[in-house]
Design an enzyme around this catalytic site. Structure first.
Site, PDB file in Angstrom:
ATOM      1  N   CYS A 153     -63.040  30.665  40.982  1.00 27.73           N
ATOM      2  CA  CYS A 153     -62.266  29.640  41.290  1.00 27.73           C
ATOM      3  C   CYS A 153     -62.623  30.061  43.595  1.00 27.73           C
ATOM      4  CB  CYS A 153     -61.146  29.852  41.613  1.00 27.73           C
ATOM      5  SG  CYS A 153     -60.166  28.980  39.902  1.00 27.73           S
TER       6      CYS A 153
ATOM      7  N   CYS B 251     -59.028  34.337  40.521  1.00 26.61           N
ATOM      8  CA  CYS B 251     -60.070  33.895  40.498  1.00 26.61           C
ATOM      9  C   CYS B 251     -61.447  33.923  41.139  1.00 26.61           C
ATOM     10  CB  CYS B 251     -59.698  32.567  39.196  1.00 26.61           C
ATOM     11  SG  CYS B 251     -60.822  31.735  39.073  1.00 26.61           S
TER      12      CYS B 251
END
Length: 139
Positions: free
Chosen positions: A67, A64
């Site tokens: 993230c 991600c």
């Protein structure tokens, strides 16, 4: 079994035996030194929530991009806020926990006052994350 797993298992046995305040304080102190704890399953997450008065769970994934951007911010928050426990949960490694907490996107942060979830935030917005942490600390 990892050090954290052994500590959490010992802590849960102590909680069941009525030594909760001593052992809970010990785990909170350890989590402060560790800054952010990677939790590897639903049982560890449950114990983490039980022993910490205020905590944040960060649901993430290695693939991600947002993230990866917010993780250093979260790590710094963990170092700077010793009165709150910070946990990290990889959604790919912990699909049961992802289902339990209804994680539909990453990054997602859930703020707990005791065992009770009080806020949920999805996205990598640093200002919102800091504000929700301040709100949790003020509770």
């Amino acid at each position: 079994m990892s050090f954290l797993s052994r500590t959490l298992a010992t802590t849960s046995r102590g909680l069941l035996q009525g030594r909760s305040s001593f052992l809970a304080t010990g785990l909170r102190q350890q989590s402060r030194f560790m800054s952010m704890i990677t939790l590897e399953g639903s049982e560890e997450i449950e114990k983490f929530r039980i022993v910490n008065a205020k905590s944040v769970l960060y649901f993430t994934a290695v693939w991600c991009p947002p993230c990866k951007v917010i993780k250093p911010v979260y790590e710094n928050m963990a170092k700077e806020n010793e009165d709150v426990a910070f946990g990290l949960v990889d959604v790919d490694d912990n699909s049961d926990a992802s289902l339990e907490f209804e994680i539909t996107a990453v990054p997602t942060f859930i703020f707990f006052d005791g065992e009770k979830p009080v806020e949920k935030m999805t996205g990598a917005d640093k200002a919102t994350l800091e504000q929700k942490l301040a709100d949790l600390k003020a509770r």
